[in-house]
Design an enzyme around this catalytic site. Structure first.
Site, PDB file in Angstrom:
ATOM      1  N   LEU A  24       0.614  -1.144  -0.341  1.00  0.00           N
ATOM      2  CA  LEU A  24       0.288   0.009  -0.338  1.00  0.00           C
ATOM      3  C   LEU A  24       0.723   1.083   0.301  1.00  0.00           C
ATOM      4  O   LEU A  24       1.842   1.864   0.954  1.00  0.00           O
ATOM      5  CB  LEU A  24      -0.786  -0.535   1.478  1.00  0.00           C
ATOM      6  CG  LEU A  24      -1.713  -1.232   0.960  1.00  0.00           C
ATOM      7  CD1 LEU A  24      -2.394  -0.851   2.741  1.00  0.00           C
ATOM      8  CD2 LEU A  24      -3.311  -0.553   0.382  1.00  0.00           C
ATOM      9  N   THR A  25       0.860   2.005  -0.850  1.00  0.00           N
ATOM     10  CA  THR A  25       1.625   3.129  -1.504  1.00  0.00           C
ATOM     11  C   THR A  25       0.954   4.828   0.070  1.00  0.00           C
ATOM     12  O   THR A  25      -0.445   4.745  -0.476  1.00  0.00           O
ATOM     13  CB  THR A  25       1.618   3.654  -2.217  1.00  0.00           C
ATOM     14  OG1 THR A  25       2.188   3.265  -3.681  1.00  0.00           O
ATOM     15  CG2 THR A  25       1.691   5.233  -2.729  1.00  0.00           C
ATOM     16  N   ALA A  56       5.124  -0.634  -2.423  1.00  0.00           N
ATOM     17  CA  ALA A  56       6.608  -0.419  -3.516  1.00  0.00           C
ATOM     18  C   ALA A  56       7.514   0.765  -3.767  1.00  0.00           C
ATOM     19  O   ALA A  56       6.689   2.134  -2.830  1.00  0.00           O
ATOM     20  CB  ALA A  56       5.452   0.339  -4.482  1.00  0.00           C
ATOM     21  N   GLN A  98       8.013  -4.940  -2.291  1.00  0.00           N
ATOM     22  CA  GLN A  98       7.530  -4.789  -3.359  1.00  0.00           C
ATOM     23  C   GLN A  98       8.609  -3.721  -3.754  1.00  0.00           C
ATOM     24  O   GLN A  98       8.615  -2.896  -3.142  1.00  0.00           O
ATOM     25  CB  GLN A  98       6.351  -4.152  -3.577  1.00  0.00           C
ATOM     26  CG  GLN A  98       6.232  -4.388  -5.017  1.00  0.00           C
ATOM     27  CD  GLN A  98       4.741  -3.531  -4.929  1.00  0.00           C
ATOM     28  OE1 GLN A  98       4.431  -2.144  -4.953  1.00  0.00           O
ATOM     29  NE2 GLN A  98       3.398  -4.346  -5.454  1.00  0.00           N
ATOM     30  N   TYR A 179       2.393  -0.270 -14.183  1.00  0.00           N
ATOM     31  CA  TYR A 179       3.979   0.924 -14.006  1.00  0.00           C
ATOM     32  C   TYR A 179       5.131  -0.165 -14.204  1.00  0.00           C
ATOM     33  O   TYR A 179       4.571  -0.490 -15.685  1.00  0.00           O
ATOM     34  CB  TYR A 179       4.371   0.391 -12.443  1.00  0.00           C
ATOM     35  CG  TYR A 179       3.769   1.253 -11.981  1.00  0.00           C
ATOM     36  CD1 TYR A 179       3.356   2.413 -11.528  1.00  0.00           C
ATOM     37  CD2 TYR A 179       2.802   0.808 -10.756  1.00  0.00           C
ATOM     38  CE1 TYR A 179       1.965   3.566 -10.808  1.00  0.00           C
ATOM     39  CE2 TYR A 179       1.153   1.538  -9.942  1.00  0.00           C
ATOM     40  CZ  TYR A 179       1.182   2.772 -10.613  1.00  0.00           C
ATOM     41  OH  TYR A 179       1.069   3.474  -9.750  1.00  0.00           O
ATOM     42  N   ARG A 226       3.749  -9.634  -8.634  1.00  0.00           N
ATOM     43  CA  ARG A 226       2.388  -9.079  -7.933  1.00  0.00           C
ATOM     44  C   ARG A 226       1.919  -9.098 -10.274  1.00  0.00           C
ATOM     45  O   ARG A 226       2.247  -7.825 -10.505  1.00  0.00           O
ATOM     46  CB  ARG A 226       2.196  -8.124  -7.752  1.00  0.00           C
ATOM     47  CG  ARG A 226       0.689  -7.873  -7.450  1.00  0.00           C
ATOM     48  CD  ARG A 226       0.879  -6.442  -6.990  1.00  0.00           C
ATOM     49  NE  ARG A 226      -0.520  -6.677  -5.367  1.00  0.00           N
ATOM     50  CZ  ARG A 226      -1.349  -5.877  -5.044  1.00  0.00           C
ATOM     51  NH1 ARG A 226      -0.611  -4.599  -5.712  1.00  0.00           N
ATOM     52  NH2 ARG A 226      -2.283  -6.204  -4.191  1.00  0.00           N
ATOM     53  N   GLY A 313      -6.419  -5.192   1.490  1.00  0.00           N
ATOM     54  CA  GLY A 313      -5.108  -3.710   1.042  1.00  0.00           C
ATOM     55  C   GLY A 313      -5.842  -2.540   2.478  1.00  0.00           C
ATOM     56  O   GLY A 313      -5.414  -2.731   3.259  1.00  0.00           O
ATOM     57  N   THR A 314      -7.065  -2.361   2.439  1.00  0.00           N
ATOM     58  CA  THR A 314      -7.565  -1.168   2.812  1.00  0.00           C
ATOM     59  C   THR A 314      -8.240  -2.420   3.876  1.00  0.00           C
ATOM     60  O   THR A 314      -7.837  -1.444   5.502  1.00  0.00           O
ATOM     61  CB  THR A 314      -8.835  -0.670   2.197  1.00  0.00           C
ATOM     62  OG1 THR A 314      -9.542  -1.726   1.856  1.00  0.00           O
ATOM     63  CG2 THR A 314      -7.918   0.172   0.771  1.00  0.00           C
TER      64      THR A 314
HETATM   65  C1  PHB Z   1      -1.630   3.689  -5.871  1.00  0.00           C
HETATM   66  O1  PHB Z   1      -1.512   4.445  -4.658  1.00  0.00           O
HETATM   67  O2  PHB Z   1      -2.940   4.309  -6.099  1.00  0.00           O
HETATM   68  C2  PHB Z   1      -0.819   2.622  -6.246  1.00  0.00           C
HETATM   69  C3  PHB Z   1      -0.021   2.364  -5.759  1.00  0.00           C
HETATM   70  C4  PHB Z   1       0.676   1.026  -6.490  1.00  0.00           C
HETATM   71  C5  PHB Z   1       0.208   0.102  -7.220  1.00  0.00           C
HETATM   72  C6  PHB Z   1      -1.493   0.624  -6.865  1.00  0.00           C
HETATM   73  C7  PHB Z   1      -1.850   1.727  -7.065  1.00  0.00           C
HETATM   74  O3  PHB Z   1       0.344  -0.792  -7.738  1.00  0.00           O
END
Ligand code: PHB
Length: 356
Positions: A24-25, A56, A98, A179, A226, A313-314
């Protein structure tokens, strides 16, 4: 019958449950992309995950797609991440990093004016990027030359070495969500000719070279990947997502990865289809599903043998003790999107655990 709470061995790592934390960014590093003590606190709070997949993280300087995102390309960043890996391990957890290159999602305002790179000169449309000067449209990327691609592979390899020095248990290569590696993979973003464009074996070449390089550092049993064959986020599209997923599932068997992590759908529901069934049919390794699963749906997918683990995630963002809540059938805290990318502890380390 296998449940969310059965242990799972994936490659060289064993986890006490099958409830993974998705990357999660959260943009809580500093302006030099150095991870902070606050990040260590956040991740340690979530150490009961079967596996934490940390957000990431930039493999090379000059490729930032998010303001205040972390990197793993210099010594200060390695030291910063060590705070997190030490804290997670002290709390009994396991953590992969990641690693990514943001490709055309990078922005000159985040990268000293440098134009982003991509397989082809095609810009992301219909969305904006967070910069120090507010939200800005994405810009037209420059197409990478074939002779620049070994430098990208070398960047991932160096990042993998740095992740080892920082004390992670493994790395996840980010091949999803529009990406750089995914941009090469999907034909809507890759209009190249030559060895890295055209048929799927060419479009997958860069990602497979990265996997080989990263595996040479870690051993492939500590490397995950992923993918998101259906996700239209970041203006991504492919003419045959199921064919792409099927080809990859077969080809990836050659790598003996720790796991394959698949986002099953599309954030925007523009591209439909079922990629998990063909991947499960052809891929022989550990399969982790992701994207909008409830606890019940995840439990059923695992009991039915469709998945080996599910990444949340969330759910994990808002519930540091998500496995305990699932086990107790306890209510979940709701995530607050207003604080997903905001600085500081609010909405980051202050979501309460049960009984706190
Ligand atoms: C996002 O924060 O929107 C985000 C970041 C990395 C991802 C997908 C979404 O792989």
């Amino acid at each position: 019958m296998t449940s969310l709470f059965n242990p799972l061995t994936f490659g060289a790592t064993s986890a006490p449950n099958r409830i993974f934390m998705a990357p999660l960014t959260r943009c809580r590093a500093d302006a030099a992309h150095t991870p902070t003590a606050l990040m260590a606190e956040h991740y340690a709070q979530r150490a009961s995950a079967g596996l934490i997949i940390a957000e990431a993280t930039m493999v090379m300087a000059g490729n930032s797609a998010f303001w205040m995102e972390p990197g793993i390309y210099n010594d200060a960043q390695v030291a910063g991440w060590k705070l997190t890996t030490d804290a997670v391990h002290a709390a009994g957890g396991r953590i992969f990093l990641q690693i990514w290159h943001g490709g055309r999602a990078c922005h000159p305002l985040l990268n000293d004016g440098v134009q982003p790179v991509a397989p082809s000169p095609l810009a992301i449309t219909g969305d904006e990027v967070h910069t120090p000067q507010g939200k800005q449209p994405y810009v037209m990327p420059r197409a990478l030359r074939d002779d620049e691609l070994p430098g990208i592979v070398a960047g991932f390899k160096k990042a993998a070495e740095n992740a080892q020095a920082a004390g992670f248990d493994g790395v996840e290569v980010h091949g999803a969500n529009g990406y750089l590696l995914d941009e090469f993979l999907r034909d809507g973003a890759n209009q190249r000719s030559g060895a890295y464009g055209g048929p799927v074996e060419n479009r997958a070449r860069l990602m497979l070279e990265v996997l080989a390089a990263v595996s040479s550092v870690w051993g492939s049993d500590r490397v995950g990947l992923r993918l998101s064959p259906l996700n239209s986020y970041n203006s991504m599209i492919d003419s045959d997502p199921v064919g792409l997923a099927t080809w990859l599932a077969k080809r990836l068997n050659d790598f003996g990865l720790a796991y394959l992590h698949v986002m099953r759908g599309d954030f925007f529901q523009q591209q439909q289809g079922d990629v998990l069934t063909p991947i499960r049919a052809h891929y022989k390794g550990v399969l982790v599903g992701n994207m909008g699963y409830t606890a019940d749906e995840a439990a059923k997918a695992i009991a039915d043998g469709k998945l080996d683990a599910v990444a949340f995630g969330t759910g994990f963002l808002a519930n540091p003790d998500l496995p305990a809540r699932f086990k107790a059938g306890a209510p979940l805290n709701a995530p607050n999107p207003d604080t997903f990318y905001s600085p500081g502890a609010v909405g980051y380390t202050d979501y309460p655990a049960l009984g706190v």
